[in-house]
Write a protein that holds these residues in place. Structure first.
Motif, mmCIF file in Angstrom:
data_model
loop_
_atom_site.group_PDB
_atom_site.id
_atom_site.type_symbol
_atom_site.label_atom_id
_atom_site.label_comp_id
_atom_site.label_asym_id
_atom_site.label_seq_id
_atom_site.Cartn_x
_atom_site.Cartn_y
_atom_site.Cartn_z
ATOM 1 N N HIS A 262 0.818 -1.220 0.000
ATOM 2 C CA HIS A 262 0.000 0.000 0.000
ATOM 3 C C HIS A 262 0.852 1.271 0.000
ATOM 4 C CE1 HIS A 262 -3.389 -2.629 0.825
ATOM 5 N NE2 HIS A 262 -2.795 -3.085 1.903
ATOM 6 N N VAL A 327 -8.346 -6.261 9.403
ATOM 7 C CA VAL A 327 -9.011 -5.510 8.345
ATOM 8 C C VAL A 327 -10.471 -5.933 8.240
ATOM 9 C CG1 VAL A 327 -9.052 -5.026 5.868
ATOM 10 C CG2 VAL A 327 -6.863 -5.228 7.065
ATOM 11 N N SER A 355 -6.928 -0.049 4.771
ATOM 12 C CA SER A 355 -8.367 -0.290 4.730
ATOM 13 C C SER A 355 -9.002 -0.031 6.090
ATOM 14 C CB SER A 355 -8.643 -1.738 4.299
ATOM 15 O OG SER A 355 -8.018 -2.028 3.071
ATOM 16 N N ASP A 356 -10.339 -0.144 6.141
ATOM 17 C CA ASP A 356 -11.036 -0.066 7.411
ATOM 18 C C ASP A 356 -10.532 -1.188 8.322
ATOM 19 O OD1 ASP A 356 -12.530 2.054 6.509
ATOM 20 O OD2 ASP A 356 -14.246 0.829 5.913
#
Length: 555
Positions: A262, A327, A355-356
């Protein structure tokens, strides 16, 4: 010296428990309490399969043979305090079960009270597995230890507590007695931890090249006979936080994966240059992200990295997990029971997760099985090569945090016992493998959150940037072990390290990676390098491991 026990359920008056070694009902059909007593040790066991309508309060009273000449409280702030004001006779240890209703602003670092009398010293305490209030009643020559089981925590199965009163010859001995009695199944950390004079954290720096460059730089500073005093920590070796290159379905680690997948995500890039919230150094932000890229990784490369340090005589710590971060949607996983409903602090966002995220619920059997399975798999791969595993951000689950209604209980206590189980796996694989946890005791923004999970591990390794408060607050929980402070600002906040080394005999702290200063040892300025060399000479010249000073009140 005598023990007395009573309970109070709901609004009913307190009821004494006279029986020993037999279970009694504290309320018809609600559950039982069993009390046992032997040689200055009182054990209680609460058992219930139901969700109660009220809280259950237990009080253990220790009747002293004579009034003490003085009382010493091991405060959260790292000092032993003697009080003479009867209005300041109750101190609070914050841990599992805390309900955010302060009964005392006087906090303890460990749940203990040290009394001095004509015979010597007497340590009165309990295990650290629950929020505890310790009160001294001089007029009655009694000490009361009180705790509350919360009805909203759901069923209470096998809830055990240990309350004790034991003799000691000195104050220092009294503190060691507390560990022996309060955590009898948690051994002291491996001896080699006390030899570490310099620790270095690597966050896959300089696209993986920084690990090797910093080891080479350390070889120029530290002679071969002293390199066992240096620990290098390998962080960010995995694919992503929460997964850690581990297939939870098969129980196997991946053969190969990508690190920092990421690194170019816009959600990460927008954070670059923005300091993180809190009272840490202002340089705590992402830096030089454009210079980094995703990296292919496999176990052969991991072994090569570890060997590069070990072959040169250094110790190696291996990053295990970022707390219980995973996640997914907090709401969805709370319904499923394998996640907590909310996190009380911001969770990590970085090149290893954008991410969340949510916090996994350590009360859920699948969650425990997953983390124990990950630990076993990691030890199978690198356990014969490394010296320690590191649990980062243990503080994410703060004291007093409960599980959701779908999997209720004390989430903080469950994480503590999970950490102990992980430590047991380390010791079973090899007795000298240490497990270190990131507690963040003393951090100002986490005073209502941080709990000493390290009491179930082998020591503390937290990102406390060598802040003096953190060293003070860790004094009693880490009394027999060690405190290492990661510092992602090794250049810009080097004075923190100087102070920690001189005042607390802490290890020198350096780091490298795209968060913080992002500076290699060889690229630090001349002034900073001069300080590091000076501190190293100071550490080398100390002929013994200096325990942080214990402030003992005058008689």
């Amino acid at each position: 010296m005598e023990f007395e026990v009573s309970y109070q359920f709901g609004d009913h008056p307190a009821v004494p428990i006279e029986a020993r070694d037999s279970a009694i009902e504290f309320s018809p059909a609600d559950g039982t309490i069993c009390v046992s007593e032997k040689a200055g040790l009182l054990c209680t066991l609460v058992e219930s399969d139901l969700t109660w309508r009220s809280d259950l309060l237990l009080t253990a009273t220790i009747r002293l043979d004579e009034p003490p000449s003085r009382a010493l409280w091991p405060r959260y702030e790292g000092i032993l305090e003697e009080t003479s004001n009867p209005d300041r006779s109750t101190f609070e240890f914050r841990g599992p079960g805390w309900n955010s209703i302060p009964r005392s602003g006087e906090r303890l670092g460990i749940p203990a009270l040290i009394l001095e009398d004509a015979v010597g010293y007497l340590v009165i305490g309990t295990d650290p597995g629950f929020t505890t209030f310790v009160s001294l009643d001089l007029s009655a020559s009694a000490v009361r230890v009180t705790w509350t089981y919360r009805s909203e925590a759901g069923p209470h199965r096998l809830m055990e507590r240990r309350v004790f009163a034991q003799r000691a010859e000195t104050i220092e001995d009294a503190l060691m007695v507390w560990f022996e009695m309060a955590t009898p199944d948690v051994p002291a950390g491996p001896v080699w931890l006390h030899d570490i004079d310099w620790q270095h954290y690597d966050f896959m720096s300089k696209n993986g090249h920084g690990w090797f460059a910093d080891i080479d730089s350390m070889c120029e500073i530290v002679s071969p006979e002293d390199r066992h005093k240096i620990a290098f920590t390998l962080h960010a070796w995995y694919d992503s936080c929460g997964r850690y290159s581990y297939d939870r379905d098969t129980g196997m680690l991946d053969d190969s994966w990508t690190v920092f997948s990421h690194i170019a995500d816009p959600r990460l890039l927008e954070r670059e240059g923005t300091p993180e919230a809190g009272n840490q150094p202002t340089s705590y932000t992402f830096r030089n992200l454009a210079d980094y890229r995703p990296l292919p990784m496999d176990w052969a490369e991991i072994a090569r990295r570890i060997a590069y340090a070990k072959d040169r005589g250094f110790r190696v710590a291996f990053y295990l997990i970022t707390g219980l971060i995973d996640v997914g949607s907090p709401a969805e996983h709370a319904v499923l029971g394998d996640g907590l409903e909310s996190a009380n602090v911001p969770l990590w966002i970085g090149p290893d997760v954008v991410s969340d995220t949510y916090l996994a619920n350590p009360l859920h059997p699948d969650v425990r099985q997953r983390y124990l399975g990950l630990t076993k798999a990691v030890l199978a791969k690198v356990g014969d090569l490394i010296d320690a595993l590191v649990i980062d951000e243990a503080y994410y689950i703060g004291y007093g945090q409960l599980g959701p209604t779908s999997a209720p209980g004390y989430a903080d206590l469950a994480q503590a016992t999970l950490i102990k189980s992980i430590a047991d796996l380390c010791h079973a694989h090899r007795a000298d493998i240490a497990l270190l946890s990131a507690d963040h005791l003393g951090t100002q923004s986490l005073l209502g959150q941080a709990y000493p999970y390290s009491l179930y591990a082998d020591g503390i390794y937290h990102d406390a940037w060598n802040h003096a408060q953190a060293h003070e607050a860790a004094r009693f929980p880490a009394w027999r072990n060690t405190v290492w402070s990661c510092l992602w600002a090794p250049s810009s906040a080097i004075e923190n390290t100087r102070w920690a080394v001189l005042a607390y005999d802490a290890p020198i702290s350096t780091s490298n990676g795209c968060f913080g200063d992002d500076v290699s040892i060889q690229d630090m300025g001349e002034a900073e390098m001069a300080i590091l060399r000076e501190l190293w000479e100071i550490k080398r010249s100390r002929s013994f491991r200096q325990r942080p000073a214990l402030v003992i009140p005058d008689r």
